[in-house]
Write a protein that holds these residues in place. Structure first.
Motif, PDB file in Angstrom:
ATOM      1  N   LYS A   4      46.106  52.189   5.189  1.00 57.86           N
ATOM      2  CA  LYS A   4      45.099  52.700   4.249  1.00 57.86           C
ATOM      3  C   LYS A   4      45.510  52.450   2.785  1.00 57.86           C
ATOM      4  CE  LYS A   4      46.270  57.686   4.315  1.00 57.86           C
ATOM      5  NZ  LYS A   4      47.570  57.587   4.964  1.00 57.86           N
ATOM      6  N   GLU A   5      46.817  52.365   2.565  1.00 57.71           N
ATOM      7  CA  GLU A   5      47.315  52.026   1.215  1.00 57.71           C
ATOM      8  C   GLU A   5      47.149  50.527   0.961  1.00 57.71           C
ATOM      9  OE1 GLU A   5      51.250  54.144  -0.366  1.00 57.71           O
ATOM     10  OE2 GLU A   5      51.254  53.869   1.821  1.00 57.71           O
ATOM     11  N   TRP A   6      47.344  49.741   2.030  1.00 56.88           N
ATOM     12  CA  TRP A   6      47.288  48.288   1.927  1.00 56.88           C
ATOM     13  C   TRP A   6      45.851  47.788   1.697  1.00 56.88           C
ATOM     14  CZ3 TRP A   6      49.283  43.961   0.655  1.00 56.88           C
ATOM     15  CH2 TRP A   6      48.826  42.748   1.178  1.00 56.88           C
ATOM     16  N   LYS A   7      44.866  48.470   2.281  1.00 49.14           N
ATOM     17  CA  LYS A   7      43.488  47.952   2.267  1.00 49.14           C
ATOM     18  C   LYS A   7      42.960  47.601   0.862  1.00 49.14           C
ATOM     19  CE  LYS A   7      38.833  48.506   4.104  1.00 49.14           C
ATOM     20  NZ  LYS A   7      38.267  47.871   2.911  1.00 49.14           N
ATOM     21  N   PRO A   8      43.060  48.520  -0.119  1.00 49.06           N
ATOM     22  CA  PRO A   8      42.525  48.147  -1.446  1.00 49.06           C
ATOM     23  C   PRO A   8      43.269  46.971  -2.083  1.00 49.06           C
ATOM     24  CG  PRO A   8      43.569  50.333  -1.510  1.00 49.06           C
ATOM     25  CD  PRO A   8      43.525  49.921  -0.079  1.00 49.06           C
ATOM     26  N   ILE A   9      44.573  46.862  -1.810  1.00 48.25           N
ATOM     27  CA  ILE A   9      45.354  45.740  -2.355  1.00 48.25           C
ATOM     28  C   ILE A   9      44.885  44.445  -1.691  1.00 48.25           C
ATOM     29  CG2 ILE A   9      47.693  44.802  -2.691  1.00 48.25           C
ATOM     30  CD1 ILE A   9      48.742  47.705  -2.387  1.00 48.25           C
ATOM     31  N   TYR A  10      44.723  44.509  -0.367  1.00 47.00           N
ATOM     32  CA  TYR A  10      44.241  43.356   0.408  1.00 47.00           C
ATOM     33  C   TYR A  10      42.860  42.907  -0.113  1.00 47.00           C
ATOM     34  CZ  TYR A  10      42.276  40.862   4.450  1.00 47.00           C
ATOM     35  OH  TYR A  10      41.669  39.929   5.262  1.00 47.00           O
ATOM     36  N   ASP A  11      41.970  43.876  -0.289  1.00 46.79           N
ATOM     37  CA  ASP A  11      40.616  43.535  -0.763  1.00 46.79           C
ATOM     38  C   ASP A  11      40.687  42.790  -2.092  1.00 46.79           C
ATOM     39  OD1 ASP A  11      39.480  44.739   1.419  1.00 46.79           O
ATOM     40  OD2 ASP A  11      38.975  46.618   0.396  1.00 46.79           O
ATOM     41  N   LYS A  12      41.547  43.249  -2.989  1.00 46.79           N
ATOM     42  CA  LYS A  12      41.660  42.638  -4.314  1.00 46.79           C
ATOM     43  C   LYS A  12      42.218  41.208  -4.203  1.00 46.79           C
ATOM     44  CE  LYS A  12      43.269  43.588  -8.992  1.00 46.79           C
ATOM     45  NZ  LYS A  12      44.100  42.411  -9.236  1.00 46.79           N
ATOM     46  N   ILE A  13      43.256  41.054  -3.374  1.00 48.04           N
ATOM     47  CA  ILE A  13      43.873  39.727  -3.224  1.00 48.04           C
ATOM     48  C   ILE A  13      42.865  38.736  -2.634  1.00 48.04           C
ATOM     49  CG2 ILE A  13      45.622  38.407  -1.934  1.00 48.04           C
ATOM     50  CD1 ILE A  13      47.489  40.867  -2.180  1.00 48.04           C
ATOM     51  N   MET A  14      42.153  39.166  -1.596  1.00 47.33           N
ATOM     52  CA  MET A  14      41.191  38.261  -0.941  1.00 47.33           C
ATOM     53  C   MET A  14      40.108  37.833  -1.917  1.00 47.33           C
ATOM     54  SD  MET A  14      42.407  37.785   1.985  1.00 47.33           S
ATOM     55  CE  MET A  14      41.216  37.065   3.090  1.00 47.33           C
ATOM     56  N   ASP A  15      39.686  38.787  -2.722  1.00 50.35           N
ATOM     57  CA  ASP A  15      38.652  38.521  -3.715  1.00 50.35           C
ATOM     58  C   ASP A  15      39.172  37.557  -4.787  1.00 50.35           C
ATOM     59  OD1 ASP A  15      36.097  39.121  -4.604  1.00 50.35           O
ATOM     60  OD2 ASP A  15      36.941  40.377  -6.218  1.00 50.35           O
ATOM     61  N   PHE A  19      39.737  34.006  -0.523  1.00 45.40           N
ATOM     62  CA  PHE A  19      40.032  33.792   0.894  1.00 45.40           C
ATOM     63  C   PHE A  19      38.987  34.521   1.745  1.00 45.40           C
ATOM     64  CE2 PHE A  19      44.860  33.576  -0.210  1.00 45.40           C
ATOM     65  CZ  PHE A  19      44.756  32.218  -0.496  1.00 45.40           C
ATOM     66  N   ASN A  20      38.847  34.037   2.999  1.00 48.74           N
ATOM     67  CA  ASN A  20      37.799  34.532   3.883  1.00 48.74           C
ATOM     68  C   ASN A  20      38.357  35.579   4.869  1.00 48.74           C
ATOM     69  OD1 ASN A  20      36.176  34.591   6.317  1.00 48.74           O
ATOM     70  ND2 ASN A  20      35.041  32.847   5.477  1.00 48.74           N
ATOM     71  N   LYS A  21      37.835  36.815   4.766  1.00 56.80           N
ATOM     72  CA  LYS A  21      38.358  37.905   5.609  1.00 56.80           C
ATOM     73  C   LYS A  21      38.065  37.685   7.091  1.00 56.80           C
ATOM     74  CE  LYS A  21      38.161  41.602   2.229  1.00 56.80           C
ATOM     75  NZ  LYS A  21      37.481  42.825   1.808  1.00 56.80           N
ATOM     76  N   GLU A  22      36.890  37.107   7.391  1.00 56.97           N
ATOM     77  CA  GLU A  22      36.561  36.869   8.807  1.00 56.97           C
ATOM     78  C   GLU A  22      37.560  35.904   9.437  1.00 56.97           C
ATOM     79  OE1 GLU A  22      32.467  35.683   9.512  1.00 56.97           O
ATOM     80  OE2 GLU A  22      31.837  37.452   8.366  1.00 56.97           O
ATOM     81  N   ASN A  23      37.958  34.889   8.661  1.00 59.90           N
ATOM     82  CA  ASN A  23      38.951  33.939   9.195  1.00 59.90           C
ATOM     83  C   ASN A  23      40.308  34.603   9.394  1.00 59.90           C
ATOM     84  OD1 ASN A  23      37.101  31.918   9.303  1.00 59.90           O
ATOM     85  ND2 ASN A  23      37.737  30.912   7.405  1.00 59.90           N
ATOM     86  N   ASP A  24      40.663  35.534   8.502  1.00 60.48           N
ATOM     87  CA  ASP A  24      41.920  36.295   8.685  1.00 60.48           C
ATOM     88  C   ASP A  24      41.897  37.037  10.018  1.00 60.48           C
ATOM     89  OD1 ASP A  24      43.191  35.614   6.340  1.00 60.48           O
ATOM     90  OD2 ASP A  24      43.128  37.620   5.452  1.00 60.48           O
ATOM     91  N   LEU A  25      40.745  37.667  10.291  1.00 58.32           N
ATOM     92  CA  LEU A  25      40.599  38.456  11.526  1.00 58.32           C
ATOM     93  C   LEU A  25      40.634  37.538  12.750  1.00 58.32           C
ATOM     94  CD1 LEU A  25      40.271  41.486  11.916  1.00 58.32           C
ATOM     95  CD2 LEU A  25      37.808  41.196  11.885  1.00 58.32           C
TER      96      LEU A  25
END
Ligand SMILES: Nc1ncnc2c1ncn2[C@@H]1O[C@H](COP(=O)(O)OP(=O)(O)OP(=O)(O)O)[C@@H](O)[C@H]1O
Ligand SMILES: Nc1nc2c(c(=O)[nH]1)N=C(CO)CN2
Ligand SMILES: [Mg+2]
Length: 251
Positions: A4-15, A19-25
């Motif tokens: 839950k701490e990582w999610k906002p950081i991840y969102d910012k980096i991907m943006d 990078f494409n989040k669906e491809n990460d998944l």
């Protein structure tokens, strides 16, 4: 770091990188299926045994890499004389080749498999555990090489729980080494070849003509995130984090 701490950081980096989040998944589930089918993973408990309360040397592929390997060698000689090895070595991807050139096999390699694969496979044969990281831009590498490695730990950067995969936070291979060591209770994390900045080496970018050159824009941006994330860990983690030069000053 909690998901839950990582999610906002991840969102910012991907943006920021586009990078494409669906491809990460997608990549994460491909790696998860590979591990489910091949069972080439090792239990996480063994990592706690290996890392807890130890000094962990983390090697990145920055310009000081070779110099810092020489310092490590003198420390290894001292420790061998004392007969109580109380440290382990984690290498970030491309740094593995430089360690092998000095006949040092890292205990653990953290890689998204875009480094020197010969070095990673040789180290794996000689005993290194490989923390294989799945992201949206390494799907082909995951499909081709993850099934051929042994003693792996699967890793992803998505903020969802994925069977068989860990995500302890971190973005580049180097800072993820540190989040990994922190998670398993390292006493100290000692940074080697972790220069960040605007210059990189042929260990990170094998196509470079010279040993050290100015990095491309994307690499510089990745290194800024690596530095920021390690600074976060210095403030918020339990392991003491220091640069190898400080160890020398101590002696
Ligand atoms: N100046 C530097 N040049 C290269 N790597 C550095 C430097 N300083 C610190 N490092 C760390 O060393 C690690 C070496 O890994 P490497 O460059 O092989 O793979 P990577 O993280 O997959 O990067 P990329 O996605 O750019 O290939 C980096 O992840 C980074 O965290
Ligand atoms: N989608 C995506 N994710 C990453 C990438 C990358 O190039 N693409 N590179 C990384 C290592 O620096 C870590 N994560
Ligand atoms: Mg890599």
């Amino acid at each position: 770091m909690e998901l839950k701490e990582w999610k906002p950081i991840y969102d910012k980096i991907m943006d920021d990188f586009g990078f494409n989040k669906e491809n990460d998944l997608k990549s994460a589930f491909i790696l998860s299926d590979i591990i489910n089918n091949t069972k080439n993973n090792i239990p996480l408990d063994s990592m706690e045994e290996l890392i807890k309360n130890k000094d962990v040397y983390v090697f990145g592929a920055g310009p000081s890499l070779k110099k810092h390997i020489k310092i490590l060698k003198s420390i290894i000689e001292d420790e061998n004389n004392k007969n109580d090895k109380n440290f382990i070595i984690i290498s970030a991807d491309g740094a593995t080749k430089a360690l092998l050139e000095e006949d040092i096999v890292p205990d653990i390699i953290v890689s998204d498999l875009d480094g020197d694969l010969n070095a990673i496979f040789e180290s794996n044969e000689r005993g290194s555990v490989v923390v294989v990281h799945a992201h949206g831009d390494n799907i082909a590498l995951i499909k081709n090489y993850a099934p051929k490695l042994k003693n792996i730990i699967g890793s992803s950067q998505v903020p969802e729980e994925i069977p068989y995969l860990i995500n302890y936070g971190g973005f580049t291979d180097g800072d993820r080494c540190c989040f990994f060591a922190e998670h398993f209770g390292a006493k100290r994390i000692i940074l080697c070849g972790m220069d960040f900045g605007e210059y990189t080496t042929k260990y990170s970018r094998p196509y470079l003509k010279n040993d050290i050159e100015k990095a491309d824009g994307v690499k510089i941006k990745k290194l800024k995130y690596a530095e920021k994330l390690i600074n976060w860990l210095m403030e918020n983690g339990n392991s003491e984090i220091l640069f190898i030069n400080n160890i020398i000053d101590e002696k």
